[in-house]
Every structure is written in C-alpha cells, then in structure tokens.
Design a protein around this motif. Structure first.
Motif, short mmCIF file in Angstrom:
data_model
loop_
_atom_site.label_atom_id
_atom_site.label_comp_id
_atom_site.label_asym_id
_atom_site.label_seq_id
_atom_site.Cartn_x
_atom_site.Cartn_y
_atom_site.Cartn_z
N ALA A 1 0.82 -1.21 0.00
CA ALA A 1 0.00 0.00 0.00
C ALA A 1 0.85 1.27 0.00
CB ALA A 1 -0.94 -0.01 1.20
N HIS A 2 1.94 1.27 0.76
CA HIS A 2 2.77 2.47 0.85
C HIS A 2 3.46 2.78 -0.48
CE1 HIS A 2 3.22 2.84 5.50
NE2 HIS A 2 1.98 2.90 5.09
N LYS A 3 3.72 1.77 -1.27
CA LYS A 3 4.34 1.98 -2.58
C LYS A 3 3.31 2.40 -3.64
CE LYS A 3 8.61 0.61 -1.57
NZ LYS A 3 9.81 1.47 -1.69
N GLY A 4 2.03 2.20 -3.33
CA GLY A 4 0.99 2.65 -4.25
C GLY A 4 0.16 1.56 -4.89
N GLY A 5 0.06 0.39 -4.24
CA GLY A 5 -0.69 -0.71 -4.82
C GLY A 5 -2.11 -0.34 -5.23
N GLU A 6 -2.85 0.28 -4.33
CA GLU A 6 -4.24 0.65 -4.65
C GLU A 6 -4.30 1.74 -5.71
OE1 GLU A 6 -6.82 -0.83 -3.97
OE2 GLU A 6 -6.61 -1.93 -2.09
N ILE A 7 -3.31 2.62 -5.71
CA ILE A 7 -3.28 3.69 -6.71
C ILE A 7 -3.15 3.11 -8.11
CG2 ILE A 7 -1.87 5.63 -7.56
CD1 ILE A 7 -1.33 6.33 -4.62
N LEU A 8 -2.34 2.06 -8.25
CA LEU A 8 -2.17 1.43 -9.56
C LEU A 8 -3.52 1.00 -10.12
CD1 LEU A 8 -0.39 0.06 -11.79
CD2 LEU A 8 -0.49 -2.00 -10.36
N TYR A 9 -4.32 0.32 -9.31
CA TYR A 9 -5.61 -0.19 -9.80
C TYR A 9 -6.57 0.95 -10.13
CZ TYR A 9 -3.64 -4.48 -7.91
OH TYR A 9 -2.81 -5.53 -7.64
N GLU A 10 -6.54 2.00 -9.33
CA GLU A 10 -7.41 3.13 -9.60
C GLU A 10 -7.03 3.82 -10.91
OE1 GLU A 10 -10.44 5.67 -9.51
OE2 GLU A 10 -10.17 3.95 -8.14
N LEU A 11 -5.74 3.99 -11.15
CA LEU A 11 -5.30 4.60 -12.41
C LEU A 11 -5.69 3.71 -13.59
CD1 LEU A 11 -1.73 5.84 -11.38
CD2 LEU A 11 -3.74 7.26 -11.85
N ALA A 12 -5.54 2.41 -13.42
CA ALA A 12 -5.89 1.49 -14.51
C ALA A 12 -7.38 1.56 -14.83
CB ALA A 12 -5.48 0.07 -14.14
N LYS A 13 -8.20 1.68 -13.80
CA LYS A 13 -9.65 1.78 -14.03
C LYS A 13 -10.00 3.07 -14.75
CE LYS A 13 -10.89 0.81 -9.75
NZ LYS A 13 -11.78 0.54 -8.57
N VAL B 1 -9.15 -6.13 -12.28
CA VAL B 1 -8.91 -4.99 -13.17
C VAL B 1 -8.23 -5.55 -14.42
CG1 VAL B 1 -7.91 -2.70 -13.40
CG2 VAL B 1 -8.63 -3.52 -11.14
N PRO B 2 -8.95 -5.71 -15.52
CA PRO B 2 -8.45 -6.50 -16.64
C PRO B 2 -7.20 -5.95 -17.33
CG PRO B 2 -10.51 -5.40 -17.21
CD PRO B 2 -10.33 -5.24 -15.75
N ASN B 3 -6.95 -4.65 -17.22
CA ASN B 3 -5.78 -4.08 -17.89
C ASN B 3 -4.58 -3.95 -16.97
OD1 ASN B 3 -7.32 -2.05 -16.60
ND2 ASN B 3 -6.31 -0.43 -17.78
N VAL B 4 -4.59 -4.72 -15.86
CA VAL B 4 -3.42 -4.79 -14.97
C VAL B 4 -2.89 -6.22 -14.97
CG1 VAL B 4 -2.55 -4.57 -12.61
CG2 VAL B 4 -4.22 -2.93 -13.46
N GLU B 5 -1.65 -6.38 -15.37
CA GLU B 5 -0.97 -7.67 -15.32
C GLU B 5 -0.14 -7.74 -14.03
OE1 GLU B 5 2.51 -10.24 -17.65
OE2 GLU B 5 1.56 -8.52 -18.63
N ILE B 6 -0.23 -8.85 -13.32
CA ILE B 6 0.58 -9.06 -12.11
C ILE B 6 1.83 -9.83 -12.50
CG2 ILE B 6 0.66 -9.99 -9.78
CD1 ILE B 6 -1.33 -7.68 -10.15
N ILE B 7 3.00 -9.23 -12.23
CA ILE B 7 4.28 -9.87 -12.53
C ILE B 7 4.86 -10.40 -11.23
CG2 ILE B 7 6.62 -9.51 -13.40
CD1 ILE B 7 5.51 -7.31 -15.21
N PRO B 8 5.24 -11.67 -11.15
CA PRO B 8 5.78 -12.23 -9.90
C PRO B 8 7.07 -11.54 -9.47
CG PRO B 8 5.18 -13.96 -11.44
CD PRO B 8 5.13 -12.68 -12.21
N HIS B 9 7.37 -11.66 -8.18
CA HIS B 9 8.66 -11.19 -7.67
C HIS B 9 9.78 -11.87 -8.44
CE1 HIS B 9 11.43 -9.52 -4.75
NE2 HIS B 9 11.94 -10.71 -4.52
N THR B 10 10.77 -11.09 -8.84
CA THR B 10 11.79 -11.66 -9.73
C THR B 10 13.16 -11.06 -9.46
OG1 THR B 10 12.48 -11.84 -12.06
CG2 THR B 10 11.17 -9.91 -11.48
N PRO B 11 14.22 -11.88 -9.56
CA PRO B 11 15.57 -11.33 -9.50
C PRO B 11 16.02 -10.77 -10.85
CG PRO B 11 15.67 -13.71 -9.66
CD PRO B 11 14.21 -13.35 -9.56
N ASP B 12 15.28 -11.06 -11.92
CA ASP B 12 15.64 -10.60 -13.26
C ASP B 12 14.76 -9.43 -13.66
OD1 ASP B 12 16.56 -10.26 -15.83
OD2 ASP B 12 15.63 -12.11 -16.62
N MET B 13 15.04 -8.27 -13.08
CA MET B 13 14.22 -7.09 -13.38
C MET B 13 14.41 -6.65 -14.83
SD MET B 13 12.40 -6.24 -10.74
CE MET B 13 11.99 -4.50 -10.96
#
Length: 330
Positions: A166-178, A201-213
């Motif tokens: 939440a502090h990084k903006g999780g909810e904000i992402l979904y609101e912007l996408a909507k 939110v269909p236009n948001v893709e969830i990318i798993p945690h990754t060491p290969d940014m």
C-alpha cells in the motif's frame, strides 16, 4: 581482508533496495581483492550455504547460531543494516570488530541504532546524511549503486508499478488502470510488505517477484510509476532509467534527489495529475524526450567514484584495527 555482513535477508531471494545495495557494496570489495561473506538470520530459501556473484552466503540456523558462524568467519569488519544492527553492534563490541552501519532511512529506529556509534556509517543519500548530521560518527555517503550496463534493455509498452504494498501505491495502480482502460498496466510483486494483489482490473498484469528485473520488468515497461509514501532514494527508478524509461514520482526527498530534473513529479493524492502525466508520457514525441533525459541523468549517477570511496573507507578500518593491535601489544 574478510568482510562479513549480518542481515536478515539477502539476494537473490529477497531483492528489495536494501539487499540490492548491500550486495553491490560487497561485490565492490570482492572486485578489489577482498573476501565477502553474508550471514542471514531470517532467510529460509536457498541452500544452507551458497555463492552469489562472488559473495558467500551462510544461513544461520541451518549452519549454527549467529555468534558461532561469525566466530568461524573471523571478520575484519562487520556490515549490518535494519533489525540486525543491534545484534551486530553487540557482537562487534564483545569481539573488538569494527561495525559498519548502512543507513537507508531517517526513521526513529535508525536514529536509535546510530547511538551504537558504529566505526563507519554509510548514508544512502545526501538528504538523510543532513537529516542525521547531529550524530557524530565517521560517515560517508554512497548512493545506492546502479551499474547501467546491468539493467539497460529495450523498453516495452506497460505502465508499471514495482512493489504492490500500500505504501508503494498498490491501490493507486488499480485506480489509475480503471480510469485508463485503454492503457496496459503492470504491478510487480515486491520483496517486502503486504502485497495488494487484485485480479478484477483486466488491464493490470501481475508480474511475480523476480531477480531478473531487466528481462521480466524493464524489457516490458514504457513508464514507471513511483507514488510511494516514502522513498529514501528510489533505486527502482534509476534502474528503470538505465533503459530510458521515464519515471513519474511522488516528490519524496529521496526521489527528488535521485530522479532529479529528469523526472515527472505528481503528488500522490492527486490522481488527476497522474492520469495527465501518463497520457503525456505515452505520446511518442514526449516519451522520446523524457527517455533521453532519463539516460542523461543515469550518466550523472555513475556509481564508480562512490564505490571507490567505500572500498577505501573499509580498508582504512582494517588498517586502524591493525594499528590498535600493535599499540596494544607494546
């Protein structure tokens, strides 16, 4: 010289900014001909002992208690950060080992830990070093080092947020996408904090945690969002900018220092401003100009001079320790 870090987690299983910065600092010591080890206290992933890019990692618990491991490794200096700082400080006092504290923020617990009087405090930004100037300890500033060649790639098409807490903006992402259903967004699962993961939110893709940014995130990103409540620096922003990815950020002191003149700033609570900034930056001409500015800013942040100062400061601790030993034997 053997340097050991006592920390809770480490890469490549936990890849938040603190762990990434620590690893780059230890790699600089290895490149300078020194030996670097890490003892983790909370990490459950990985082998009991493994080597990552020249740094040997030991999991406490799997291999014995922390003091036993540290005694076996016999460090010439002990590096620490976050919640392991009090334990490292106590070990350093009882064993006569100089302790180096990495300072990633200006929060109250950090101020308390600085009272432990480390042999060296390494501040990750100028603004935090100024904020904590009253603590009279040996100090240097090393901005979180980002080697552009390790991150640069061809950008993709997504508008991305890294770390869905939440502090990084999780909810904000979904609101912007909507509000922008014609734009493709992505949210990357982060290395710390409770993640806000939604599948509605269909236009948001969830990318798993990754060491290969570079491969999994930057190669797919066109614009990076950083609407964080708090960023002491914002390493993800600089990593993205290595690929010429423009950044829209909440103007925290850290992001203002890191992204600087090359960023687009919008107050976290003003979603209309974020929509406007995204709409502007995805236009080809505007994106091209912002991308060039991002690359120019990265060039200004060449980490090599500060890494050289870091290596010199650590080597000086060993020399001071040897001098004390000579004096004590007289």
């Amino acid at each position: 010289m053997r340097v050991v870090a006592l920390v809770h987690w480490y890469v490549p299983f936990h890849n938040a900014g603190s762990e990434t910065m620590l690893h780059t600092l230890l790699r600089a010591l290895v490149d300078a001909g020194h030996e670097a080890h890490v003892v983790t206290t909370s990490q459950e992933e990985g082998e009991a002992e493994y080597v990552h890019q020249g740094v040997t990692v030991h999991r406490a618990g799997a291999l014995g208690t922390v003091p036993e491991l540290l005694d076996t490794l016999a460090p010439a200096a002990l590096v620490t950060h976050h919640q392991e700082t009090p334990h490292a400080s106590q070990y350093g006092r009882t064993r006569g080992v100089p302790v180096i504290q990495l300072i990633h923020n200006d929060m109250q617990h950090t101020r308390v830990w600085l009272h432990k009087r480390p042999a060296l405090a390494v501040f990750n930004t100028l603004w935090i070093e100024r904020e904590l100037a009253r603590y009279n300890v040996p100090r240097i500033v090393v901005h979180p080092p980002v080697h552009a060649a390790e991150h640069a790639t061809s950008p993709g098409e997504l508008v991305t947020l890294v770390n869905l807490n939440a502090h990084k903006g999780g909810e904000i992402l979904y609101e912007l996408a909507k509000r922008m259903p014609d734009v493709k967004f992505a949210g990357v699962i982060g290395g710390h904090g409770e993640q806000v993961i939604r599948r509605d939110v269909p236009n948001v893709e969830i990318i798993p945690h990754t060491p290969d940014m570079r491969g999994n995130v930057w190669a797919r990103t066109r614009v990076l969002l950083m609407p964080s409540v708090y960023e002491s620096y914002g390493m993800a922003a600089i990593e993205a900018m290595c690929s010429g990815i423009p950044v829209i950020a909440n103007p925290t002191p850290g992001l203002v220092e890191s992204v600087s003149w090359a960023g687009t700033f919008a107050d976290r609570g003003n979603l209309d401003a974020w929509v406007s900034a995204i709409r502007s930056l995805i236009l080809p001409d505007r994106w091209t100009a912002a991308s060039a500015a991002a690359c120019e800013r990265v060039a200004e942040l060449d980490p090599r001079p500060e890494l050289a100062r870091w290596v010199t400061a650590v080597e000086r601790l060993e020399g001071e320790g040897q001098a004390r030993g000579v004096r004590n034997r007289r």
